[in-house]
Scaffold this motif. Sequence first.
Motif, PDB file in Angstrom:
ATOM      1  N   PRO A  82      45.775  15.314  16.315  1.00 34.83           N
ATOM      2  CA  PRO A  82      46.044  13.931  15.133  1.00 34.83           C
ATOM      3  C   PRO A  82      44.535  13.441  14.601  1.00 34.83           C
ATOM      4  CG  PRO A  82      46.484  13.135  17.717  1.00 34.83           C
ATOM      5  CD  PRO A  82      46.120  14.288  18.105  1.00 34.83           C
ATOM      6  N   ARG A  83      43.035  12.932  15.475  1.00 34.76           N
ATOM      7  CA  ARG A  83      42.030  12.771  14.889  1.00 34.76           C
ATOM      8  C   ARG A  83      41.509  13.377  14.565  1.00 34.76           C
ATOM      9  NH1 ARG A  83      40.639   7.489  17.393  1.00 34.76           N
ATOM     10  NH2 ARG A  83      41.968   6.957  19.284  1.00 34.76           N
ATOM     11  N   PHE A 119      43.943  13.416  11.243  1.00 38.51           N
ATOM     12  CA  PHE A 119      43.562  12.504  10.190  1.00 38.51           C
ATOM     13  C   PHE A 119      41.984  13.069   9.629  1.00 38.51           C
ATOM     14  CE2 PHE A 119      41.353   8.014  10.134  1.00 38.51           C
ATOM     15  CZ  PHE A 119      42.665   7.403   8.998  1.00 38.51           C
ATOM     16  N   SER A 135      42.571  14.940   6.554  1.00 39.41           N
ATOM     17  CA  SER A 135      43.296  14.116   5.094  1.00 39.41           C
ATOM     18  C   SER A 135      42.438  13.424   4.483  1.00 39.41           C
ATOM     19  CB  SER A 135      44.613  13.257   5.822  1.00 39.41           C
ATOM     20  OG  SER A 135      44.681  14.867   7.052  1.00 39.41           O
ATOM     21  N   SER A 172      42.700  22.148   9.036  1.00 36.59           N
ATOM     22  CA  SER A 172      44.019  21.870   8.719  1.00 36.59           C
ATOM     23  C   SER A 172      45.298  22.095   9.291  1.00 36.59           C
ATOM     24  CB  SER A 172      44.387  20.438   8.191  1.00 36.59           C
ATOM     25  OG  SER A 172      43.682  19.110   7.962  1.00 36.59           O
ATOM     26  N   TYR A 219      48.457  14.153   7.341  1.00 34.60           N
ATOM     27  CA  TYR A 219      48.116  12.664   7.764  1.00 34.60           C
ATOM     28  C   TYR A 219      50.069  12.061   8.292  1.00 34.60           C
ATOM     29  CZ  TYR A 219      48.061   7.740   7.421  1.00 34.60           C
ATOM     30  OH  TYR A 219      48.978   6.352   7.248  1.00 34.60           O
ATOM     31  N   SER A 252      49.889  14.116  11.796  1.00 30.99           N
ATOM     32  CA  SER A 252      48.686  12.750  13.054  1.00 30.99           C
ATOM     33  C   SER A 252      49.201  11.744  13.210  1.00 30.99           C
ATOM     34  CB  SER A 252      47.593  13.095  12.010  1.00 30.99           C
ATOM     35  OG  SER A 252      47.452  11.815  10.918  1.00 30.99           O
ATOM     36  N   LYS A 253      49.781  11.076  12.067  1.00 34.79           N
ATOM     37  CA  LYS A 253      51.148   9.992  13.283  1.00 34.79           C
ATOM     38  C   LYS A 253      51.762  10.254  13.758  1.00 34.79           C
ATOM     39  CE  LYS A 253      52.140   7.874   9.537  1.00 34.79           C
ATOM     40  NZ  LYS A 253      52.531   6.253   8.677  1.00 34.79           N
ATOM     41  N   MET A 306      47.282   8.411  14.724  1.00 28.09           N
ATOM     42  CA  MET A 306      46.611   7.163  14.114  1.00 28.09           C
ATOM     43  C   MET A 306      47.531   5.852  14.641  1.00 28.09           C
ATOM     44  SD  MET A 306      43.324   7.646  14.298  1.00 28.09           S
ATOM     45  CE  MET A 306      42.605   6.441  13.583  1.00 28.09           C
TER      46      MET A 306
END
Length: 218
Positions: free
Chosen positions: A19-20, A23, A26, A86, A209, A212-213, A218
């Motif tokens: 996820p980082r 992020f 993005s 990504s 993004y 990733s959440k 994040m």
Amino acid sequence: MPPTAETHHQVAAEVAEQPRLLFGLSLLAVLGCLALAVSILIADRVVPDHDWIADTISDLGAGRYEFIVDIGLYTFSAALIGLAVSAAHVHLGAWDWSIGIIALVTFGLLVFLIGARNEYGDNDDEGWVIHGYLVYGVGLAMTVACFAMARGAARASPHYRRILIATGVVWVISAPVFFFLPTDIDGIYERYLGGVAFIMVLALAHLFYQRSKQQGGM
């Protein structure tokens, strides 16, 4: 020795989405759009005798102040390639999504070459002038990326599919018009096309993004 369930679990953990990374890439996509837009606005004011309605972005990318727009182009290029990374990291489709990844990489490389060649806006006709071919390539890459990634993006949300298809349709209708416009208004029209391209980039950036959440990064 045949693999055990524990081994499969370890392998799955090793290839899990990061996820980082999503992020950060993005954020890079958003930064790329901002950098290009800001560089054009700055160059519009700095370059002498520049008419932002009549003169194209290519005119800003040649001459004494070419570095201003070049910085924006290079950052936007990095943003496109970052989106491709990504998309490869989170593969949401089949063959069409893979083609979309290639289209994004191609788009990014073409934007980089447009900035690096510095053969536009100054009536350069010496050697092998390829600016026109690069522009055609950008138009094709943008079209392919929008339509090829739409089906896979729908797996994240149908809204992304609608945005990508609508953007692709607008691009297909609008982009060819540029080549038939009188030179006293093609500058502002080119900026409009840039805004259309930003929609695709920002839509994909938002998709990754949100991904990733969901992955708890994040």
